[in-house]
Design a protein around this motif. Structure first.
Motif, PDB file in Angstrom:
ATOM      1  N   MET A   1      75.332  22.649 -39.340  1.00 32.37           N
ATOM      2  CA  MET A   1      75.610  21.245 -39.562  1.00 32.37           C
ATOM      3  C   MET A   1      74.440  20.426 -39.038  1.00 32.37           C
ATOM      4  SD  MET A   1      79.111  20.156 -39.849  1.00 32.37           S
ATOM      5  CE  MET A   1      80.069  21.008 -41.007  1.00 32.37           C
ATOM      6  N   SER A   2      73.995  19.526 -39.841  1.00 30.16           N
ATOM      7  CA  SER A   2      72.911  18.661 -39.412  1.00 30.16           C
ATOM      8  C   SER A   2      73.074  17.303 -40.061  1.00 30.16           C
ATOM      9  CB  SER A   2      71.560  19.256 -39.791  1.00 30.16           C
ATOM     10  OG  SER A   2      70.526  18.400 -39.399  1.00 30.16           O
ATOM     11  N   ASN A  11      75.875  20.233 -31.655  1.00 31.81           N
ATOM     12  CA  ASN A  11      77.238  19.754 -31.424  1.00 31.81           C
ATOM     13  C   ASN A  11      77.303  18.559 -30.486  1.00 31.81           C
ATOM     14  OD1 ASN A  11      77.990  21.841 -33.047  1.00 31.81           O
ATOM     15  ND2 ASN A  11      78.731  23.139 -31.414  1.00 31.81           N
ATOM     16  N   PRO A  12      76.780  17.418 -30.877  1.00 32.92           N
ATOM     17  CA  PRO A  12      76.766  16.258 -29.990  1.00 32.92           C
ATOM     18  C   PRO A  12      78.145  15.645 -29.749  1.00 32.92           C
ATOM     19  CG  PRO A  12      76.012  15.621 -32.156  1.00 32.92           C
ATOM     20  CD  PRO A  12      76.178  17.118 -32.173  1.00 32.92           C
ATOM     21  N   LEU A  36      86.437  23.075 -37.176  1.00 35.70           N
ATOM     22  CA  LEU A  36      85.031  23.437 -37.343  1.00 35.70           C
ATOM     23  C   LEU A  36      84.289  23.534 -36.008  1.00 35.70           C
ATOM     24  CD1 LEU A  36      83.962  21.265 -40.411  1.00 35.70           C
ATOM     25  CD2 LEU A  36      84.284  23.740 -40.331  1.00 35.70           C
ATOM     26  N   GLY A  37      84.909  23.055 -34.937  1.00 39.89           N
ATOM     27  CA  GLY A  37      84.234  23.031 -33.648  1.00 39.89           C
ATOM     28  C   GLY A  37      83.214  21.920 -33.540  1.00 39.89           C
ATOM     29  N   LEU A  38      83.348  20.915 -34.383  1.00 45.02           N
ATOM     30  CA  LEU A  38      82.363  19.835 -34.428  1.00 45.02           C
ATOM     31  C   LEU A  38      82.752  18.647 -33.552  1.00 45.02           C
ATOM     32  CD1 LEU A  38      79.717  18.882 -35.693  1.00 45.02           C
ATOM     33  CD2 LEU A  38      81.043  17.970 -37.595  1.00 45.02           C
TER      34      LEU A  38
END
Length: 89
Positions: A1-2, A11-12, A36-38
């Motif tokens: 992911m970007s 992962n901010p 998603l762990g985002l």
């Protein structure tokens, strides 16, 4: 992911931290991210709360201390942060 092209954004908005010793309860999991762990979705902490928690575990009163930075003393830790007491044994 970007969000900004190629690569990762590390992962901010949802990250993991491992802590041990210093009065931290062992074998505990706090918080959760989305599928998603985002994104953090449970027991979210601001970085100032994390700093206040670590200072609390070290026996330092974050409300009366000032942490100098390159820019200015971090008044937000003194005034806005709260130590996360659920991890303390």
């Amino acid at each position: 992911m970007s969000e900004q092209g190629d690569g990762r954004d590390h992962n901010p908005t949802g990250f993991t931290m491992w802590m041990a010793g210093g009065g931290v309860k062992g074998g505990q999991v706090f918080g959760a991210t989305d599928d998603l762990g985002l994104y953090a979705v449970e027991d979210r902490l601001h970085v100032h709360d994390l700093h206040a928690t670590i200072l609390n575990l070290l026996g330092v009163d974050h409300t009366s201390s000032s942490i100098p930075t390159k820019a200015a003393p971090s008044a937000s830790i003194r005034t806005k942060a709260h130590a996360f007491k659920k991890i303390v044994s």
